[in-house]
Design an enzyme around this catalytic site. Structure first.
Site, PDB file in Angstrom:
ATOM      1  N   TRP A  99       0.832  -1.208   0.000  1.00 23.94           N
ATOM      2  CA  TRP A  99       0.000   0.000   0.000  1.00 23.94           C
ATOM      3  C   TRP A  99       0.862   1.251   0.000  1.00 23.94           C
ATOM      4  O   TRP A  99       0.576   2.223  -0.694  1.00 23.94           O
ATOM      5  CB  TRP A  99      -0.963   0.000   1.181  1.00 23.94           C
ATOM      6  CG  TRP A  99      -1.942  -1.138   1.120  1.00 23.94           C
ATOM      7  CD1 TRP A  99      -2.050  -2.174   1.996  1.00 23.94           C
ATOM      8  CD2 TRP A  99      -2.934  -1.384   0.110  1.00 23.94           C
ATOM      9  NE1 TRP A  99      -3.043  -3.036   1.604  1.00 23.94           N
ATOM     10  CE2 TRP A  99      -3.600  -2.576   0.453  1.00 23.94           C
ATOM     11  CE3 TRP A  99      -3.323  -0.711  -1.056  1.00 23.94           C
ATOM     12  CZ2 TRP A  99      -4.625  -3.115  -0.320  1.00 23.94           C
ATOM     13  CZ3 TRP A  99      -4.349  -1.245  -1.830  1.00 23.94           C
ATOM     14  CH2 TRP A  99      -4.988  -2.426  -1.462  1.00 23.94           C
ATOM     15  N   ASP A 166      -1.617   6.901   6.274  1.00 21.86           N
ATOM     16  CA  ASP A 166      -2.653   5.949   5.890  1.00 21.86           C
ATOM     17  C   ASP A 166      -2.882   5.059   7.112  1.00 21.86           C
ATOM     18  O   ASP A 166      -2.007   4.290   7.498  1.00 21.86           O
ATOM     19  CB  ASP A 166      -2.158   5.127   4.690  1.00 21.86           C
ATOM     20  CG  ASP A 166      -3.119   4.017   4.278  1.00 21.86           C
ATOM     21  OD1 ASP A 166      -4.136   3.803   4.983  1.00 21.86           O
ATOM     22  OD2 ASP A 166      -2.862   3.348   3.254  1.00 21.86           O
ATOM     23  N   LYS A 190     -11.820  -1.838   7.068  1.00 22.77           N
ATOM     24  CA  LYS A 190     -10.954  -2.675   7.895  1.00 22.77           C
ATOM     25  C   LYS A 190     -11.394  -2.604   9.368  1.00 22.77           C
ATOM     26  O   LYS A 190     -11.600  -3.606  10.003  1.00 22.77           O
ATOM     27  CB  LYS A 190      -9.489  -2.254   7.775  1.00 22.77           C
ATOM     28  CG  LYS A 190      -8.983  -2.103   6.349  1.00 22.77           C
ATOM     29  CD  LYS A 190      -8.613  -3.416   5.702  1.00 22.77           C
ATOM     30  CE  LYS A 190      -8.465  -3.336   4.197  1.00 22.77           C
ATOM     31  NZ  LYS A 190      -7.524  -2.360   3.694  1.00 22.77           N
TER      32      LYS A 190
HETATM   33  C1  PLP Z   1      -6.939  -1.964   2.294  1.00 26.65           C
HETATM   34  C2  PLP Z   1      -5.904  -0.900   2.357  1.00 26.65           C
HETATM   35  C3  PLP Z   1      -5.847   0.125   1.398  1.00 26.65           C
HETATM   36  C4  PLP Z   1      -6.768   0.174   0.198  1.00 26.65           C
HETATM   37  O1  PLP Z   1      -8.012   0.574   0.582  1.00 26.65           O
HETATM   38  P1  PLP Z   1      -9.183   0.812  -0.497  1.00 26.65           P
HETATM   39  O2  PLP Z   1     -10.222   1.462   0.343  1.00 26.65           O
HETATM   40  O3  PLP Z   1      -9.571  -0.543  -1.023  1.00 26.65           O
HETATM   41  O4  PLP Z   1      -8.658   1.689  -1.564  1.00 26.65           O
HETATM   42  C5  PLP Z   1      -4.896   1.103   1.558  1.00 26.65           C
HETATM   43  N1  PLP Z   1      -4.038   1.098   2.601  1.00 26.65           N
HETATM   44  C6  PLP Z   1      -4.064   0.121   3.541  1.00 26.65           C
HETATM   45  C7  PLP Z   1      -3.105   0.172   4.674  1.00 26.65           C
HETATM   46  C8  PLP Z   1      -5.006  -0.896   3.446  1.00 26.65           C
HETATM   47  O5  PLP Z   1      -5.038  -1.862   4.370  1.00 26.65           O
END
Ligand code: PLP
Length: 355
Positions: A99, A166, A190
């Site tokens: 990511w 993030d 998540k």
């Molecule tokens: C799942 C995830 C993403 C991607 O998320 P989307 O909402 O599917 O774009 C980005 N960063 C991390 C750390 C993730 O776990």
């Protein structure tokens, strides 16, 4: 048979959150209409957004001067919105996984990118420490929890430049010092809600510093000004997030979530370290409390599919590891109970006895 949901995302939510959301989909607030068919501007829905924002601020102790936004596009759109809104000349990125790499790739479309450190040399099994942050960069981007590799930076860095994180997969799992960040974002699916909404916590006076024109929808200032109502927001996922925020508060807030996360992780990691068949993949000091990754030791590697089938037969759902790591991953988000991780441990122990 009782099922335990260890999916990495979309992932486990408290049963009561799912039930409250399902009920509102049938009848929203006794209106006789579904949550799916009311206007987002309806006087009934504004309080949902307002309460969700208020709970974000309360639970994460967000200081004055920050806005909480609910947007579309997922965390992946933030990979592009962040540099669009913050990168004037140069940005710094900490590369801790897939990511983080994707976020960095988007930034390169907007300017120079300095990678302050990377753990790619060891397949992202650790979080690099003691790297230097260039003071002439516009911001430093980090990924606090690496969902795929099971590593986590469980602290708020001191950064001489605006810090952007993030936090898709560990938001609301610990108290954070929001004042150290210019912006925090994540996909909801998540640890916050169902898929379909992205949360952003942004320091208002960190915005508006780049000289390029920004398309309206990709400009954070648009959404700050309009309170996430510039266009139609994802109402059902926001409603679901609100239910989960209420749940977190009722459980005792993020401090209680962190305590539970530590308890769960200790139970599972102790078993991984004790069990003759398994070994953890992440370096101990970088181990995630959210995504617990492990593999079979080399001499037992051929049992991988067999263990997975065995675990599935015992009610464990979603313990297959990501293809980049292999093996197994037990994702233990806020709604995962101690009972759930104990069931997983019992399953690992039974399998060890049989082999
Ligand atoms: C799942 C995830 C993403 C991607 O998320 P989307 O909402 O599917 O774009 C980005 N960063 C991390 C750390 C993730 O776990």
């Amino acid at each position: 048979m009782k099922k335990y949901n260890f999916n990495a995302g979309p992932s486990i939510l408290p049963r009561e959150v799912i039930e409250a959301t399902a009920a509102a989909c049938l009848d929203f607030n006794g209106s006789g209409l579904s949550l799916m068919e009311i206007s987002h501007r309806a006087k009934d829905f504004q309080p949902v957004v307002d309460e969700a924002v208020a709970l974000f601020k309360e639970l994460l102790n967000i200081p004055e001067g920050y806005s909480v936004l609910f947007l579309g596009g997922g965390a992946s759109l933030e990979f592009c919105m962040v540099p669009y809104n913050f990168l004037e000349k140069k940005a710094a990125y900490l590369n801790t996984g897939v990511w983080a790499t994707k976020a960095e790739k988007e930034a390169k479309l907007f300017g120079e990118v300095v990678e302050v450190a990377s753990s790619a040399d060891k397949n992202f099994t650790y979080i690099p420490r003691n790297f230097e942050i260039p003071t002439d960069a516009d911001y430093l981007h980090i990924t606090t929890n690496n969902t795929i590799y099971g590593t986590e930076l469980r602290e708020d860095l001191d950064s001489p430049i605006p810090l952007i994180a993030d936090m898709s997969s560990d938001i609301f799992s610990r108290p954070i010092d929001v004042s150290k960040y210019a912006l925090i974002y994540g996909g909801a699916q998540k640890n916050l809600s169902m898929a379909g909404v992205t949360f952003v916590i942004v320091k208002e006076d960190a915005l508006g510093k780049v000289s390029r024109p920004i398309p309206t929808m990709l400009n954070y200032q648009t959404h700050v000004k309009k309170g996430s109502m510039f266009n139609t927001p994802p109402v059902v996922p926001i409603y679901c997030a609100l239910q989960n925020l209420r749940y977190i508060k009722a459980q005792g807030g993020v401090a209680a979530m962190e305590k539970l996360a530590k308890e769960r992780a200790e139970i599972v990691y102790n078993e991984i370290d004790r069990n003759r068949l398994f070994v953890g993949t992440a370096e101990e000091s970088s181990r995630s409390l959210m995504n617990l990754t492990f593999v079979l030791k080399d001499e037992y590697k051929e049992l991988e599919k067999d263990f997975l089938d065995f675990a599935t037969s015992k009610g464990m759902v979603g313990v297959k590891g990501h293809r980049d790591v292999g093996g197994f991953r037990a994702s233990c988000y806020n709604a995962m109970s101690i009972e759930g991780v104990k069931a997983l441990v019992a399953c690992m122990q039974e399998y060890e006895k049989n082999h």
